[in-house]
Enzyme design. Structure first.
Site, PDB file in Angstrom:
ATOM      1  N   TYR A  44       6.083   8.591  18.068  1.00  0.00           N
ATOM      2  CA  TYR A  44       6.288   8.483  16.618  1.00  0.00           C
ATOM      3  C   TYR A  44       7.531   9.265  16.201  1.00  0.00           C
ATOM      4  O   TYR A  44       8.380   8.752  15.457  1.00  0.00           O
ATOM      5  CB  TYR A  44       5.072   9.015  15.869  1.00  0.00           C
ATOM      6  N   THR A 101       0.830  -1.199   0.000  1.00  0.00           N
ATOM      7  CA  THR A 101       0.000   0.000   0.000  1.00  0.00           C
ATOM      8  C   THR A 101       0.869   1.255   0.000  1.00  0.00           C
ATOM      9  O   THR A 101       2.081   1.198   0.236  1.00  0.00           O
ATOM     10  CB  THR A 101      -0.923   0.009   1.247  1.00  0.00           C
TER      11      THR A 101
END
Length: 339
Positions: free
Chosen positions: A221, A68
């Site tokens: 993150y 993807t």
């Protein structure tokens, strides 16, 4: 008679008509300026498009998360250049569907799917062992898969999910495949990082692995993306003279599934402003360009350990240039994955 009446009406309202014409001209010019400005902004956001035509026939490429987003777009491009492409994915149903798309679009018959769950060190080891049994060479390893700003969770091995998937899984995978990559030299290792690494300070080595003291989705993150750059830097120094070169990169802000957890938080805003938001971020095709650049660009043959964005070398934050932190991260990671 009709023409005379029309003429009379026009003459009686000539000043109003002239004002309307002037106003319309101003409006048209204003609209034109806005369109040109928006086109310029969109072109800037789109970033550089890689135009190199280097072929890589006979080369073998592994792309994590190649089913993807920018991973899939990169797989399509490298397949068109003649490479054998292996997409390493957790969900085999989606991976097989993606492989069919990549085959159809690229025209290549050399697209393969292998299962890999970066949240499980056992899965990483199994994947690496299978690759070493079935492949004679690895020319390009693109560590592309990742998770972003997800709610607190742990990997199978008990590590905080973003650190575990974005860094540790790829750290172990890369090290397990290094011998094969050295035999295939010149070869390349590419780590997809992010500009988000600038939004954090030095790594918190005491809590980075599990983050049980405190947890911020965005900070976790950012630190995992900082790890990608530090890992690349330390890897480059350890691979000096082997013919294996390393690169880290920022692909840009992209409309992909990576931001799915952020979409849940701002679902209403995202849905209401979808077309405006997507105008100001890259498509997966546009976001894949720096991946492709780092994978095949000839001018990078003798470069290693550097950071790229929009198909050009750029400088990461000062924290990402810390040799001491890079070495400490490597030693900690070795211990955590039991290398």
């Amino acid at each position: 008679m009709v023409d005379a009446r029309i003429y009379s009406i026009i003459m009686e309202n000539i000043e109003t008509i002239q004002e309307c014409v002037v106003d319309n001209k101003i409006a048209l010019v204003t609209i034109a300026i806005i369109i040109v400005a928006l086109w310029g902004i969109r072109k800037y956001i789109k970033g550089a498009m890689y135009t190199g035509n280097r072929r890589i026939d006979g080369k073998t490429v592994i792309i994590t998360g190649g089913n993807t987003g920018i991973g899939k777009e990169t797989a399509i491009d490298l397949a068109k250049r003649g490479a054998k492409v292996i997409i390493a994915c957790r969900d085999m149903t989606r991976a097989n569907a993606a492989a069919d798309d990549i085959t159809r679009i690229s025209g290549s018959k050399e697209i393969y799917v292998r299962q890999l769950d970066l949240a499980s060190l056992k899965s990483v080891r199994t994947f690496a062992e299978n690759i070493k049994k079935t492949e004679k060479r690895i020319d390009i390893l693109l560590n592309n898969a990742g998770v972003m700003a997800c709610p607190y969770g742990k990997t199978v091995d008990g590590f905080e999910m973003q650190f575990g998937v974005n860094h540790l899984g790829h750290f172990l995978l890369t090290n397990l495949l290094l011998d094969l990559m050295k035999k295939s030299a010149p070869s390349r290792i590419i780590n997809v990082s992010s500009f988000a690494h600038v939004f954090t300070g030095p790594l918190d080595f005491d809590d980075i692995a599990k983050r049980e003291k405190s947890y911020s989705e965005s900070r976790a993150y950012s630190q995992s993306k900082l790890c990608n750059i530090l890992f690349t830097k330390q890897l480059a120094s350890r691979l000096t003279g082997t013919g294996v070169t390393t690169y880290s990169l920022h692909p840009g802000s992209i409309n992909t599934e990576l931001a799915r957890h952020m979409r849940v938080k701002v679902k209403f805003i995202m849905e209401a402003l979808y077309f405006i938001i997507t105008f100001f971020i890259k498509t997966p095709y546009e976001g894949a360009q720096t991946n492709i650049y780092c994978a095949v660009e000839e001018s990078l043959d003798n470069e290693t350990g550097k950071y790229y964005s929009d198909c050009a070398e750029t400088t990461p934050t000062k924290t990402a240039l810390d040799d001491g932190a890079a070495k400490k991260l490597w030693e900690l990671s070795e211990k955590l994955v039991e290398l």
